[in-house]
Design an enzyme around this catalytic site. Structure first.
Site, short mmCIF file in Angstrom:
data_model
loop_
_atom_site.label_atom_id
_atom_site.label_comp_id
_atom_site.label_asym_id
_atom_site.label_seq_id
_atom_site.Cartn_x
_atom_site.Cartn_y
_atom_site.Cartn_z
N CYS A 106 0.94 -1.48 -0.03
CA CYS A 106 -0.15 0.00 -0.17
C CYS A 106 0.88 1.49 0.07
O CYS A 106 1.22 1.30 1.22
CB CYS A 106 -0.83 0.02 1.55
SG CYS A 106 -2.24 1.40 1.79
N CYS A 109 -0.14 3.98 2.33
CA CYS A 109 -0.71 3.52 3.90
C CYS A 109 -0.15 1.83 4.47
O CYS A 109 1.51 1.21 4.29
CB CYS A 109 -1.46 4.86 4.79
SG CYS A 109 -2.56 4.17 3.78
N SER A 110 -0.69 1.57 4.76
CA SER A 110 -1.57 0.42 4.90
C SER A 110 -2.38 -0.84 5.13
O SER A 110 -2.16 -1.71 5.54
CB SER A 110 0.02 0.49 6.79
OG SER A 110 -2.67 1.16 7.20
N CYS A 111 -2.84 -0.01 3.63
CA CYS A 111 -3.98 -1.70 3.85
C CYS A 111 -2.97 -2.66 3.85
O CYS A 111 -2.74 -3.17 2.49
CB CYS A 111 -4.87 -0.69 2.66
SG CYS A 111 -4.87 1.13 2.28
#
Ligand code: FE
Length: 198
Positions: A106, A109-111
């Site tokens: 991602c 971010c951190s998906c």
């Protein structure tokens, strides 16, 4: 000129601010503390890579399920009773082959499809990984212990808020014929992210 008293004006710590917000929400009947406890429980007890492992073991042993999983990942995992948040509108399953390695990230971010493959590990959220895996994926994978031959094409998939991915690794030849339960035991989170093979 008046002296500034820094001891008094010191900013509260993150913990103090979190507690204050939580207390303010609780006081207004939003049950924030309960929500935090519930989320903590889900993250530690329910949203684990073993969910994705079950899905992959089923895909390896049941060709009709595999077909449904490839066509509509979200519907297929829910068929197994696994949860997916509403905003994870699509689960796209990426099939590895001897000459294709899929990797997810991602960049924003951190998906991840966290209810299926577990919460993202720290390195996944790291700016280094996010920035580099898309530009020099072969080098990054090599640094992470996956040294792929030049003929293996690497495909990097950038997760969005509503489209989540999961890698379907190749079933190791020596496990052909294993029961589903035993197969689920060999699937790792890193293999579902695509930074490891099995
Ligand atoms: Fe993200």
């Amino acid at each position: 000129m008046a002296q500034v008293d820094y001891a008094v004006r010191q900013t509260a710590t993150v913990e103090q601010r979190v507690d204050a917000i939580q207390a303010a929400l609780d006081a207004r009947g939003f049950e924030a503390s309960q929500a935090v406890d519930e989320l903590g429980h889900m993250a530690q007890e329910e949203w684990l890579p073993r969910n994705g492992a079950r899905v992959l073991a089923r895909a390896w042993t049941d060709p009709a399920f595999r077909e449904r999983l490839m066509a509509d990942g979200r519907a297929a995992v829910m068929e197994l009773g696994l949860p997916m948040p509403k905003h994870h509108r699509h689960l796209v399953v990426l099939e590895n082959t001897p000459t294709v390695q899929n990797v997810i990230c991602c960049t924003l971010c951190s998906c991840t499809a966290f209810t299926i493959i577990g919460l993202p590990p720290d390195w996944y959220k790291d700016l280094e990984y996010r920035a580099r895996v898309v530009r020099e994926s072969r080098t990054v994978l090599k640094e992470m212990g996956l040294d792929l031959p030049a003929e293996v094409e690497i495909r990097v998939w950038d997760t969005t808020a509503d489209t989540r991915y999961m890698v379907l690794p190749e079933q190791p030849a020596h496990t052909i014929g294993w029961p589903e339960d035993k197969l689920a035991g060999i699937v790792t989170r890193d293999a579902m992210i695509g930074v490891a093979r099995l």
